[in-house]
Design an enzyme around this catalytic site. Structure first.
Site, PDB file in Angstrom:
ATOM      1  N   HIS A 291      -3.054  45.637  22.209  1.00  0.00           N
ATOM      2  CA  HIS A 291      -2.597  45.090  20.926  1.00  0.00           C
ATOM      3  C   HIS A 291      -3.024  43.641  20.768  1.00  0.00           C
ATOM      4  CE1 HIS A 291       0.665  42.458  22.477  1.00  0.00           C
ATOM      5  NE2 HIS A 291       0.802  43.379  23.423  1.00  0.00           N
ATOM      6  N   CYS A 305       1.724  45.370  28.457  1.00  0.00           N
ATOM      7  CA  CYS A 305       0.623  45.772  27.577  1.00  0.00           C
ATOM      8  C   CYS A 305      -0.633  44.956  27.900  1.00  0.00           C
ATOM      9  CB  CYS A 305       1.008  45.570  26.113  1.00  0.00           C
ATOM     10  SG  CYS A 305       2.304  46.684  25.537  1.00  0.00           S
TER      11      CYS A 305
END
Length: 331
Positions: A291, A305
């Site tokens: 992301h 992440c």
């Protein structure tokens, strides 16, 4: 998701006709925009230039971001927007005046709808030769200046071309050492085992002198590789690294899970998840995703992440580099 089909279409068209009769030319634009007729949006968009503000500037900024240019969406036509508009105009072979009139709007519309307008930087497979550096390449030592955010000029342009042509994503090649150039330099530094500060000093210049395209570690076909040790994310297509991005993965307390996964969900907006605010995330395992973020340091800093810059994530979406089903290897 099931699409809702509006009812009473004829009534909407009749309303548009009544507006045309009563309101003249202004109503023509309003009626066309209401009906979604071709060219309506373009007709309603004003000419923009340095200093302009408002929703039309936001529309412009969003189109530039979709094409990979690093701009905010604050509705202000400032120096950065001006610089990127000129970069787009050069690539689109338009008059380079920094003014967004009908021709520039049309070129932006074509580019963002999958037309043939050029990218903000050349693809590595582009058969056309890169322009030569405006000045002769300096000696490998001493004469190369220290470059950092805020630097400008031919040395920066040369650095950007070298990085981009070897697969390190820099965004626009504009001779301005901004955030994306710093990210690409940091990616190079990580790849070559250098200090990770995003500043191009003697050691980094030396790496630029021997630069080569990163190699895929696992994929002979298509895939995404997240190298936890180097903190680099590589997009591999046909066994060849298409782009390498600077990334920041999970800390020792919140590690990114190792393994081979597949992208299974994408969210085309800011997603508020248990792992934080994720810009346009592509999920590959449970709540773990690739992301966009405003913070991609040289060390692991996420909740698990793989972060890349917001502009890089916009480019990944625009070029469909992380589609559903694409294999992701975290190692």
């Amino acid at each position: 998701m099931t699409r809702y089909q509006p009812r009473h279409t004829a009534d909407v068209r009749d309303t548009g006709r009544r507006l045309l009769v009563r309101g003249g030319a202004a109503a023509t634009v309003m009626g066309a925009a209401t009906l979604g007729l071709p060219g309506a949006a373009q007709a309603a968009l004003p000419m923009l230039r340095y200093g302009s503000r408002g929703s039309a500037v936001v529309t412009l900024q969003k189109k530039l971001r979709t094409l990979g240019y690093s701009v905010s969406t604050d509705g202000i036509f400032g120096p950065n927007v001006l610089r990127n508009v000129k970069a787009f105009q050069r690539r689109a072979k338009l008059g380079v005046d920094g003014i967004v009139g009908p021709n520039t709007w049309a070129a932006l519309d074509r580019a963002t709808s999958g037309g043939s307008e050029p990218d903000p930087q050349p693809e590595p497979s582009d058969p056309k030769p890169e322009p030569s550096d405006p000045k002769p390449e300096p000696k490998p030592t001493g004469s190369r200046p220290m470059l950092r955010p805020g630097s400008r000029g031919s040395h920066v342009t040369y650095l950007q071309r070298q990085l981009s042509s070897h697969g390190f994503w820099v965004g626009s090649i504009d001779g301005s050492y901004g955030h994306l150039t710093s990210q690409a330099v940091m990616c190079l530094q990580k790849t070559y085992g250098l200090g990770r500060d995003g500043v191009c000093g003697p050691n980094t210049w030396s790496a630029v002198g021997r630069i080569s395209r990163p190699r895929a570690a696992y994929y002979s076909g298509n895939g995404i590789e997240i190298d936890l040790r180097r903190q680099v994310l590589r997009v591999v297509e046909g066994g060849r690294v298409k782009w390498a991005f600077n990334t920041s993965t999970g800390t020792s307390r919140t590690p990114t899970p190792r393994g081979t996964y597949r992208n299974f969900r994408r969210v085309n907006k800011m997603d508020y998840s248990p792992l934080g605010k994720l810009w346009r995330p592509v999920y590959f395992y449970r709540g773990y995703a690739i992301h966009g973020s405003t913070s991609i340091p040289g060390y692991p800093a996420s909740h698990g992440c793989a972060r890349v810059s917001n502009a890089a994530m916009d480019y990944i979406w625009a070029r469909n580099l992380a589609p559903i089903g694409r294999s992701v290897r975290v190692y």
